[in-house]
Write a protein that holds these residues in place. Structure first.
Motif, PDB file in Angstrom:
ATOM      1  N   ARG A  65       0.829  -1.196   0.000  1.00 58.13           N
ATOM      2  CA  ARG A  65       0.000   0.000   0.000  1.00 58.13           C
ATOM      3  C   ARG A  65       0.876   1.263   0.000  1.00 58.13           C
ATOM      4  N   ASP A 117     -12.500   0.328 -10.584  1.00 56.49           N
ATOM      5  CA  ASP A 117     -12.126  -0.323  -9.329  1.00 56.49           C
ATOM      6  C   ASP A 117     -12.653  -1.753  -9.374  1.00 56.49           C
ATOM      7  N   ALA A 119     -12.588  -3.935  -7.187  1.00 50.60           N
ATOM      8  CA  ALA A 119     -13.213  -4.385  -5.954  1.00 50.60           C
ATOM      9  C   ALA A 119     -14.723  -4.223  -5.994  1.00 50.60           C
ATOM     10  N   ASP A 149      -7.818  -0.971 -11.072  1.00 50.13           N
ATOM     11  CA  ASP A 149      -7.183  -1.023  -9.753  1.00 50.13           C
ATOM     12  C   ASP A 149      -7.664  -2.239  -8.978  1.00 50.13           C
ATOM     13  N   GLU A 150      -6.790  -2.788  -8.131  1.00 53.46           N
ATOM     14  CA  GLU A 150      -7.080  -3.997  -7.347  1.00 53.46           C
ATOM     15  C   GLU A 150      -7.616  -5.112  -8.258  1.00 53.46           C
ATOM     16  N   THR A 179      -2.311  -3.906  -8.336  1.00 49.95           N
ATOM     17  CA  THR A 179      -2.761  -4.859  -7.326  1.00 49.95           C
ATOM     18  C   THR A 179      -1.775  -4.919  -6.174  1.00 49.95           C
ATOM     19  N   THR A 180      -2.296  -5.213  -5.004  1.00 51.75           N
ATOM     20  CA  THR A 180      -1.450  -5.484  -3.833  1.00 51.75           C
ATOM     21  C   THR A 180      -1.307  -6.984  -3.584  1.00 51.75           C
TER      22      THR A 180
END
Length: 612
Positions: A65, A117, A119, A149-150, A179-180
């Motif tokens: 992050r 996003d 998510a 994202d993600e 991505t994390t």
């Protein structure tokens, strides 16, 4: 957002929405590749790719992050569509001037740069919209860029639906994923992307970033406070700026280390080192008082143990690699006192302390009363620091010298060895009692035992019985029979070939039908039966025959000898088909006079038996 850094020119954005406050993470968001902090390898790769025209069709940005994933994606989209009328009209990483599309892209409102996003848009329907829209050329920019994202949050159906378009996208479409959780992204997607692992930001660079931002905001903050924020941020620029934002509100224009320490629930680094010294010296009472004092001023017990573990790690690194003391994140007090500890503490003690702290940290985090749990961890750590290694204790006993703790190679830093602590508590403190063969147990110290020779005195006061001597596998089998462990007795006799035996150690070669864990089970049984530690190892050297094989060979030899005896040979010749099935050896006291009679052949000739 997964990104934040400081523009090199020191400018800040004008507050929007009628002067509404903007957090530092958004106010000082990077706009160019040069503004990114700590991501120089990725910038260099992109610059070379753009200059040579080797522009990929998709990129995968991954990292923890707050290191700049989403901001990097926007800057990359800006570079792909960079256009300055009359100057530049091609993809580039040198974004020196604001182009036609730059502001709209960086604010996330450009019609040809679509951010999604994953998510909240996880299904195949969302991906189908992207696939359908990708067929159409961009409205005004050079490329239509999709920033997801993600991306690891997409469903399996969504990933599968994206594969074909991702492998052969239209020439005007580019994909940028962030991505994390890179391990959750299917390998089929990763193989179609260029991957960039964004690094954690170095503490020195993070401290410099925080200093520039605090100067731009006209905030007075000490270098120690900046270092504390950088450490707490753990390499994340966004986390560090969020803490700086909070500290600015807490300090009202001036931020000192003590105020920040109370805000974060941290302990003073110097006091943490004092606590470490108390523990290494075995001063339990002083260590508990120090922890209580830190708790009273707002330190979290779990954070204190974490700081202790960090300092233990630092001392270990200084001992192994002295250059660790020169790192920018190491304060002067840590450098000086850490080097003193590194010169006197052994690796064995530091490793033991590290393991106890890691285990204790979990206990403190799960305990209903964290302070009480932390107290018990410190007690355990102090006593473990004072106890010698079992092998070292046995060696000292054999040499007749005093036994000291295994941790210190010489007097601990800060003065002579303490008179208190576990090593001096002869009335209640546990003392290690060495047992022959390497095993050890803790027994209460005897009354009146001298402080400096606890092990020697206890050994003299309570002499141990001599250890049981085993010289062969036959002795081991007899011991198993005595302990009524018939399965182990059978295994010893039939599944072990002896290679070497000495007190406390046996080497065997198992038979093909022996269990895989026969050596470990044999060693555990011998240790339990004798009270002495036995090591049983597997050897590749051929061993002697098993007890059963030797017994069979002896019996076969007896049968052969019996058959060649003149009397028995005459019997076998007199009775065709007769055979010798067994030979029993008797002592002279047990001999039957009839069997020694020369007329034995005549007596046996009257017997109708076919077997002798």
């Amino acid at each position: 957002m997964d990104d934040i850094a400081f523009p090199q020119d020191g400018t800040s954005e004008t507050p929007q929405d009628g002067g509404a406050y903007r957090v530092l993470a958004r106010k000082y968001r990077p706009k160019t590749f040069e503004d990114l902090v700590g991501q120089e390898p990725m910038v260099q790769t992109l610059e070379n790719a753009f200059e040579t025209g080797r522009i990929a069709q998709a990129w995968m940005l991954t990292g923890v992050r707050g290191v700049g994933k989403t901001t990097t994606a926007r800057i990359l989209a800006r570079g792909l569509n960079y256009e300055v009328p009359g100057q530049t009209d091609k993809p580039t990483v040198k974004l020196e001037h604001e182009g036609v599309h730059c502001r709209a892209i960086m604010e996330g409102r450009h019609v040809d740069v679509i951010e999604m996003d994953a998510a909240s848009h996880t299904g195949i329907g969302d991906i189908r919209e992207i696939i359908d829209a990708s067929r159409y050329r961009p409205a005004s920019a050079r490329y239509k860029v999709y920033i997801i994202d993600e991306v690891h949050m997409l469903s399996n159906a969504a990933f599968n639906g994206l594969l074909k378009t991702l492998e052969e996208p239209p020439e005007h479409v580019k994909f940028i994923f962030a991505t994390t959780e890179i391990r959750k992204v299917p390998i089929t997607v990763l193989s179609r992307c260029q991957r960039f692992d964004l690094r954690r930001i170095d503490q020195a660079k993070l401290t410099g970033l925080l200093r520039r931002i605090s100067d731009a905001e006209s905030i007075q903050i000490s270098d120690e406070a900046l270092l504390m924020i950088a450490r707490a941020g753990e390499g994340s620029a966004r986390d560090s700026l969020s803490l700086l934002d909070q500290a600015m509100a807490h300090g009202a224009g001036a931020i000192e280390a003590d105020d920040l320490r109370q805000m974060l629930g941290l302990a003073d680094r110097a006091r943490v080192i004092d606590l470490f010294e108390h523990i290494m010296h075995g001063r339990v009472a002083e260590a508990l008082d120090e922890l209580s004092g830190q708790y009273e001023v707002g330190a979290d017990p779990a954070v204190v143990l974490t700081d202790l573990a960090d300092f233990t790690h630092l001392v270990t690194r200084m001992k192994i690699a002295p250059r660790a003391a020169d790192e920018g994140s190491v304060t002067e007090v840590e450098r000086v006192r850490g080097q003193a500890f590194a010169e006197t503490l052994s690796i064995r003690l530091l490793s033991r302390a590290w393991q106890i702290l890691l285990k204790g940290l979990q206990e403190v985090q799960a305990a209903p009363k964290p302070l009480s749990a932390a107290d018990m961890v410190l007690v355990r750590l102090a006593y473990a620091a004072d106890l010698p290694d079992p092998g070292e204790a046995l060696l000292k006993l054999q040499q007749g010298g005093p036994v000291q703790g295994a941790g210190a190679q010489s007097a601990p830093p800060g003065g002579p060895p303490p008179q208190g602590g576990p090593s001096a508590q002869t009335d209640a403190g546990p003392k290690l009692k060495a047992i022959a063969g390497g095993a050890s147990r803790v027994q209460p110290a005897a009354q009146g035992v001298p402080e400096h020779e606890p092990l020697r005195a206890v050994a003299q006061a309570e002499p141990e019985p001599p250890a049981l001597i085993l010289r062969s596998l036959q002795d081991c089998a007899a011991l198993a029979s005595e302990k009524r462990d018939i399965p182990m007795k059978v295994a010893i006799e039939r599944q072990m070939r002896l290679v070497k035996i000495e007190q406390g150690r046996i080497e065997i070669q198992p038979t093909p039908d022996a269990p895989a864990d026969i050596a470990g089970e044999f060693g555990r049984k011998l240790t339990d039966w004798t009270g002495t530690r036995w090591m049983v190892s597997i050897s590749q050297t051929p061993g002697r025959p098993t007890i059963h094989e030797e017994r069979e060979a002896n019996q076969a030899q007896l049968l052969s000898d019996a058959k060649s005896h003149p009397t028995v040979a005459a019997l076998l010749a007199h009775f065709p088909g007769a055979k010798v099935i067994d030979v029993q050896v008797k002592t002279s006291e047990d001999e039957d006079p009839a069997l020694a009679d020369p007329l034995l052949s005549e007596a046996l000739g009257e017997d109708d038996s076919d077997d002798v």
